[in-house]
Design an enzyme around this catalytic site. Sequence first.
Site, mmCIF file in Angstrom:
data_model
loop_
_atom_site.group_PDB
_atom_site.id
_atom_site.type_symbol
_atom_site.label_atom_id
_atom_site.label_comp_id
_atom_site.label_asym_id
_atom_site.label_seq_id
_atom_site.Cartn_x
_atom_site.Cartn_y
_atom_site.Cartn_z
ATOM 1 N N CYS A 118 -4.587 6.836 -7.134
ATOM 2 C CA CYS A 118 -4.457 7.138 -5.698
ATOM 3 C C CYS A 118 -3.647 8.405 -5.428
ATOM 4 O O CYS A 118 -3.611 8.878 -4.298
ATOM 5 C CB CYS A 118 -3.849 5.946 -4.979
ATOM 6 S SG CYS A 118 -4.813 4.458 -5.229
ATOM 7 N N HIS A 263 -1.560 8.248 1.511
ATOM 8 C CA HIS A 263 -2.641 7.499 0.866
ATOM 9 C C HIS A 263 -2.879 6.221 1.672
ATOM 10 O O HIS A 263 -1.934 5.485 1.995
ATOM 11 C CB HIS A 263 -2.253 7.195 -0.581
ATOM 12 C CG HIS A 263 -3.121 6.154 -1.199
ATOM 13 N ND1 HIS A 263 -4.487 6.233 -1.173
ATOM 14 C CD2 HIS A 263 -2.808 4.978 -1.825
ATOM 15 C CE1 HIS A 263 -4.991 5.164 -1.760
ATOM 16 N NE2 HIS A 263 -3.997 4.389 -2.171
ATOM 17 N N ASN A 293 -8.725 0.871 0.959
ATOM 18 C CA ASN A 293 -8.095 1.796 0.023
ATOM 19 C C ASN A 293 -9.188 2.408 -0.856
ATOM 20 O O ASN A 293 -9.761 1.723 -1.703
ATOM 21 C CB ASN A 293 -7.074 1.010 -0.819
ATOM 22 C CG ASN A 293 -6.401 1.849 -1.878
ATOM 23 O OD1 ASN A 293 -6.853 2.946 -2.208
ATOM 24 N ND2 ASN A 293 -5.320 1.329 -2.439
HETATM 25 N N1 ACO Z 1 -6.147 -13.995 1.646
HETATM 26 C C1 ACO Z 1 -5.308 -14.997 1.936
HETATM 27 N N2 ACO Z 1 -4.149 -15.210 1.262
HETATM 28 C C2 ACO Z 1 -3.842 -14.340 0.287
HETATM 29 C C3 ACO Z 1 -4.676 -13.245 -0.068
HETATM 30 C C4 ACO Z 1 -5.874 -13.100 0.660
HETATM 31 N N3 ACO Z 1 -6.726 -12.097 0.407
HETATM 32 N N4 ACO Z 1 -4.105 -12.567 -1.080
HETATM 33 C C5 ACO Z 1 -2.933 -13.192 -1.357
HETATM 34 N N5 ACO Z 1 -2.792 -14.247 -0.538
HETATM 35 C C6 ACO Z 1 -1.681 -15.214 -0.489
HETATM 36 C C7 ACO Z 1 -0.903 -15.272 -1.770
HETATM 37 O O1 ACO Z 1 -1.483 -16.185 -2.672
HETATM 38 C C8 ACO Z 1 0.456 -15.725 -1.278
HETATM 39 O O2 ACO Z 1 0.428 -17.108 -1.070
HETATM 40 P P1 ACO Z 1 1.722 -18.005 -1.404
HETATM 41 O O3 ACO Z 1 2.796 -17.532 -0.478
HETATM 42 O O4 ACO Z 1 1.234 -19.389 -1.125
HETATM 43 O O5 ACO Z 1 2.040 -17.747 -2.841
HETATM 44 C C9 ACO Z 1 0.584 -15.080 0.101
HETATM 45 O O6 ACO Z 1 -0.759 -14.761 0.508
HETATM 46 C C10 ACO Z 1 1.390 -13.801 0.084
HETATM 47 O O7 ACO Z 1 0.914 -12.973 -0.978
HETATM 48 P P2 ACO Z 1 1.585 -11.592 -1.306
HETATM 49 O O8 ACO Z 1 0.958 -10.975 -2.500
HETATM 50 O O9 ACO Z 1 3.071 -11.800 -1.329
HETATM 51 O O10 ACO Z 1 1.194 -10.749 0.016
HETATM 52 P P3 ACO Z 1 1.738 -9.389 0.499
HETATM 53 O O11 ACO Z 1 2.296 -9.523 1.844
HETATM 54 O O12 ACO Z 1 2.596 -8.693 -0.545
HETATM 55 O O13 ACO Z 1 0.396 -8.517 0.649
HETATM 56 C C11 ACO Z 1 -0.803 -6.782 -0.501
HETATM 57 C C12 ACO Z 1 -0.387 -8.264 -0.494
HETATM 58 C C13 ACO Z 1 -1.633 -6.526 0.744
HETATM 59 C C14 ACO Z 1 -1.619 -6.485 -1.752
HETATM 60 C C15 ACO Z 1 0.468 -5.882 -0.453
HETATM 61 O O14 ACO Z 1 1.393 -6.337 -1.412
HETATM 62 C C16 ACO Z 1 0.191 -4.408 -0.704
HETATM 63 O O15 ACO Z 1 -0.437 -3.731 0.101
HETATM 64 N N6 ACO Z 1 0.694 -3.859 -1.824
HETATM 65 C C17 ACO Z 1 0.565 -2.436 -2.105
HETATM 66 C C18 ACO Z 1 -0.796 -2.056 -2.636
HETATM 67 C C19 ACO Z 1 -0.857 -0.546 -2.856
HETATM 68 O O16 ACO Z 1 -0.249 0.196 -2.106
HETATM 69 N N7 ACO Z 1 -1.520 -0.068 -3.889
HETATM 70 C C20 ACO Z 1 -1.354 1.397 -4.093
HETATM 71 C C21 ACO Z 1 -2.295 2.152 -4.611
HETATM 72 S S1 ACO Z 1 -3.761 1.481 -5.334
HETATM 73 C C22 ACO Z 1 -4.134 2.514 -6.701
HETATM 74 O O17 ACO Z 1 -3.360 3.325 -7.149
HETATM 75 C C23 ACO Z 1 -5.451 2.285 -7.368
#
Ligand code: ACO
Length: 339
Positions: A118, A263, A293
């Site tokens: 990214c 990004h 993304n």
């Molecule tokens: N639908 C419903 N529930 C979900 C989903 C989904 N799609 N995905 C995860 N959950 C659940 C999890 O199981 C968890 O449940 P629990 O509390 O019972 O354990 C809960 O939702 C919270 O999960 P988290 O992973 O803690 O959710 P978070 O708020 O962190 O959001 C996300 C996840 C959107 C992926 C976020 O962490 C994020 O955006 N991270 C950064 C990603 C990024 O910037 N990547 C960069 C570049 S990519 C590259 O370089 C290729």
Amino acid sequence: MILSIPQGARILATGSAVPDLCINNQHLSQIVETSDDWIVNRTGIKERRILADKEKSIIDLASSASMNALQKASMKPLDIDLIILATSSPNDLFGSAGQLQASIGAHKAIAFDLTAACSGFVLAIVTATQFIQNGSYNNILVVGADVLSKWINWTDRSTCILFGDAAGAAIVQSCSQEDNGILGFQLNTDGKKAYQLSIPYEQNNYKTINNKTLKIVQGQFKHIVMNGKEVYKFAVSHVPVSILQCLNSLNILPKDIHWLLLHQANERILHAVANRLSISPNKIISNLSKYGNTSAASIPLALDEALNSQKIANNDIIVISGFGAGLTWGTVVIKWKCK
Ligand code: ACO
């Protein structure tokens, strides 16, 4: 780093391309246990484009984006000296830039791939700028393209909801010092955290070839694995520091920038970074609700859309930051120069 050398460089024109197939959150909730509410609240993404046509590849998307940019710059493919294709999902591990060169007929251009997920587009713009400023080339086609749908585990709800496929292109051209549009950059890598986000290569067991003459291990690349929480924390803590360092080196205050183009990973990240820098949310460029993304394509896709809608005016200062796998992150500050 401030760029203070005789030759200026600027982005002359941009282009972009996305596949036709649009998958919204409702569709995804039929594939994995998720909901439109969860995805919108946690990420801001409503839909994404997926390259599903068997006859089409990343090269088709990259070619369309490139031709779009060339047309806007009133240039021909043969005017291009160098092509840098930022991608982490090539259709050839030896590199796909050569296929792009052939596809658009840029037969005079040198072409190579740049792999930085990214952050790829930011690194490619900085690389192109070096070639221009040292006098090697005048017209460089920089393309960010990714088809991460090919590398997603479609049963993993924590990653499959995030990504989309796209390509974005920019023509970087030499210019006078007064017209210089690439003001400075700041880049970083932390390889110790590479495991937080990767498409790992996994080895199989030893295989003996030709009756034990040769014992060899081979394997294959697997799916995207990501520790979302850690990558999120890394982005909101490190990206503002990179932006501040870059702006400080240019004597520009965050309040004086016109646009913040990050990004497009997560709407919450865009707002958290702007908030940490006291930048008004009105200055955030965002289109991730429509595309998700798109990795290396996300910045040029959003830049192209903002330019097409005439949001960006002559001499506007745009802060561009990429972050992602590597882990890599970095900033390039540009001053938009209309043709
Ligand atoms: N639908 C419903 N529930 C979900 C989903 C989904 N799609 N995905 C995860 N959950 C659940 C999890 O199981 C968890 O449940 P629990 O509390 O019972 O354990 C809960 O939702 C919270 O999960 P988290 O992973 O803690 O959710 P978070 O708020 O962190 O959001 C996300 C996840 C959107 C992926 C976020 O962490 C994020 O955006 N991270 C950064 C990603 C990024 O910037 N990547 C960069 C570049 S990519 C590259 O370089 C290729």
